[in-house]
Design a protein around this motif. Sequence first.
Motif, PDB file in Angstrom:
ATOM      1  N   ILE A  23       0.829  -1.199   0.000  1.00  0.00           N
ATOM      2  CA  ILE A  23       0.000   0.000   0.000  1.00  0.00           C
ATOM      3  C   ILE A  23       0.869   1.257   0.000  1.00  0.00           C
ATOM      4  O   ILE A  23       0.603   2.210  -0.735  1.00  0.00           O
ATOM      5  CB  ILE A  23      -0.980  -0.015   1.194  1.00  0.00           C
ATOM      6  CG1 ILE A  23      -1.998  -1.141   0.980  1.00  0.00           C
ATOM      7  CG2 ILE A  23      -1.674   1.337   1.355  1.00  0.00           C
ATOM      8  CD1 ILE A  23      -2.882  -1.429   2.152  1.00  0.00           C
ATOM      9  N   ARG A  24       1.950   1.247   0.797  1.00  0.00           N
ATOM     10  CA  ARG A  24       2.855   2.403   0.818  1.00  0.00           C
ATOM     11  C   ARG A  24       3.482   2.635  -0.560  1.00  0.00           C
ATOM     12  O   ARG A  24       3.559   3.763  -1.043  1.00  0.00           O
ATOM     13  CB  ARG A  24       3.947   2.218   1.867  1.00  0.00           C
ATOM     14  CG  ARG A  24       3.518   2.636   3.258  1.00  0.00           C
ATOM     15  CD  ARG A  24       4.690   2.755   4.223  1.00  0.00           C
ATOM     16  NE  ARG A  24       5.436   1.512   4.399  1.00  0.00           N
ATOM     17  CZ  ARG A  24       5.100   0.532   5.235  1.00  0.00           C
ATOM     18  NH1 ARG A  24       4.016   0.653   5.977  1.00  0.00           N
ATOM     19  NH2 ARG A  24       5.829  -0.554   5.339  1.00  0.00           N
ATOM     20  N   LYS A  25       3.923   1.553  -1.198  1.00  0.00           N
ATOM     21  CA  LYS A  25       4.505   1.681  -2.552  1.00  0.00           C
ATOM     22  C   LYS A  25       3.463   2.217  -3.525  1.00  0.00           C
ATOM     23  O   LYS A  25       3.763   3.056  -4.368  1.00  0.00           O
ATOM     24  CB  LYS A  25       5.020   0.332  -3.063  1.00  0.00           C
ATOM     25  CG  LYS A  25       6.262  -0.162  -2.397  1.00  0.00           C
ATOM     26  CD  LYS A  25       7.489   0.475  -2.980  1.00  0.00           C
ATOM     27  CE  LYS A  25       8.707  -0.185  -2.348  1.00  0.00           C
ATOM     28  NZ  LYS A  25       9.947   0.293  -2.899  1.00  0.00           N
ATOM     29  N   SER A  26       2.245   1.726  -3.404  1.00  0.00           N
ATOM     30  CA  SER A  26       1.169   2.183  -4.280  1.00  0.00           C
ATOM     31  C   SER A  26       0.902   3.663  -4.083  1.00  0.00           C
ATOM     32  O   SER A  26       0.712   4.405  -5.054  1.00  0.00           O
ATOM     33  CB  SER A  26      -0.094   1.359  -4.014  1.00  0.00           C
ATOM     34  OG  SER A  26      -1.161   1.838  -4.797  1.00  0.00           O
ATOM     35  N   GLN A  27       0.913   4.108  -2.848  1.00  0.00           N
ATOM     36  CA  GLN A  27       0.694   5.520  -2.565  1.00  0.00           C
ATOM     37  C   GLN A  27       1.838   6.379  -3.100  1.00  0.00           C
ATOM     38  O   GLN A  27       1.613   7.471  -3.627  1.00  0.00           O
ATOM     39  CB  GLN A  27       0.516   5.733  -1.058  1.00  0.00           C
ATOM     40  CG  GLN A  27      -0.783   5.156  -0.543  1.00  0.00           C
ATOM     41  CD  GLN A  27      -0.884   5.136   0.965  1.00  0.00           C
ATOM     42  OE1 GLN A  27       0.128   5.138   1.674  1.00  0.00           O
ATOM     43  NE2 GLN A  27      -2.108   5.099   1.481  1.00  0.00           N
ATOM     44  N   MET A  28       3.058   5.864  -2.992  1.00  0.00           N
ATOM     45  CA  MET A  28       4.203   6.582  -3.544  1.00  0.00           C
ATOM     46  C   MET A  28       4.071   6.702  -5.062  1.00  0.00           C
ATOM     47  O   MET A  28       4.319   7.766  -5.640  1.00  0.00           O
ATOM     48  CB  MET A  28       5.504   5.854  -3.187  1.00  0.00           C
ATOM     49  CG  MET A  28       5.870   5.916  -1.722  1.00  0.00           C
ATOM     50  SD  MET A  28       7.215   4.789  -1.261  1.00  0.00           S
ATOM     51  CE  MET A  28       8.545   5.387  -2.288  1.00  0.00           C
ATOM     52  N   LEU A  29       3.655   5.619  -5.685  1.00  0.00           N
ATOM     53  CA  LEU A  29       3.463   5.629  -7.130  1.00  0.00           C
ATOM     54  C   LEU A  29       2.354   6.596  -7.519  1.00  0.00           C
ATOM     55  O   LEU A  29       2.493   7.363  -8.485  1.00  0.00           O
ATOM     56  CB  LEU A  29       3.150   4.215  -7.634  1.00  0.00           C
ATOM     57  CG  LEU A  29       2.987   4.031  -9.127  1.00  0.00           C
ATOM     58  CD1 LEU A  29       4.230   4.475  -9.879  1.00  0.00           C
ATOM     59  CD2 LEU A  29       2.657   2.576  -9.439  1.00  0.00           C
ATOM     60  N   ASP A  30       1.269   6.594  -6.762  1.00  0.00           N
ATOM     61  CA  ASP A  30       0.169   7.541  -7.013  1.00  0.00           C
ATOM     62  C   ASP A  30       0.671   8.980  -6.969  1.00  0.00           C
ATOM     63  O   ASP A  30       0.328   9.800  -7.824  1.00  0.00           O
ATOM     64  CB  ASP A  30      -0.953   7.367  -5.989  1.00  0.00           C
ATOM     65  CG  ASP A  30      -1.729   6.083  -6.167  1.00  0.00           C
ATOM     66  OD1 ASP A  30      -1.620   5.464  -7.246  1.00  0.00           O
ATOM     67  OD2 ASP A  30      -2.435   5.697  -5.225  1.00  0.00           O
ATOM     68  N   LYS A  31       1.491   9.301  -5.980  1.00  0.00           N
ATOM     69  CA  LYS A  31       2.007  10.660  -5.847  1.00  0.00           C
ATOM     70  C   LYS A  31       2.880  11.035  -7.043  1.00  0.00           C
ATOM     71  O   LYS A  31       2.801  12.150  -7.559  1.00  0.00           O
ATOM     72  CB  LYS A  31       2.783  10.810  -4.550  1.00  0.00           C
ATOM     73  CG  LYS A  31       1.896  10.844  -3.328  1.00  0.00           C
ATOM     74  CD  LYS A  31       2.699  10.960  -2.056  1.00  0.00           C
ATOM     75  CE  LYS A  31       1.777  10.890  -0.852  1.00  0.00           C
ATOM     76  NZ  LYS A  31       2.513  10.978   0.408  1.00  0.00           N
ATOM     77  N   LEU A  32       3.713  10.092  -7.483  1.00  0.00           N
ATOM     78  CA  LEU A  32       4.544  10.359  -8.653  1.00  0.00           C
ATOM     79  C   LEU A  32       3.706  10.581  -9.904  1.00  0.00           C
ATOM     80  O   LEU A  32       3.995  11.473 -10.708  1.00  0.00           O
ATOM     81  CB  LEU A  32       5.513   9.195  -8.897  1.00  0.00           C
ATOM     82  CG  LEU A  32       6.772   9.166  -8.073  1.00  0.00           C
ATOM     83  CD1 LEU A  32       7.580   7.917  -8.395  1.00  0.00           C
ATOM     84  CD2 LEU A  32       7.614  10.402  -8.332  1.00  0.00           C
TER      85      LEU A  32
END
Length: 76
Positions: A23-32
Amino acid sequence: MEELRCSMQDLAQQYGITDPRVIRKSQMLDKLIVQYMTSLPCKKSKVQTDMPTEELHRRLESLNRLRENIEVLEQS
């Protein structure tokens, strides 16, 4: 972005999609993705009226799935 996406997919395969690391990686990707999209020049788009109804439904379903996934991430 591609490296982050691959990393997220590897974690999801290893730990499952609800794992906090995924989920953290997904959120980081969303922000990018948001950063990238907001950096693009804004263009006015025309509504495509000649699109087949089936294609419109497919796109709406895709947008709804995306919205649902975002809501799930926000609740985490």
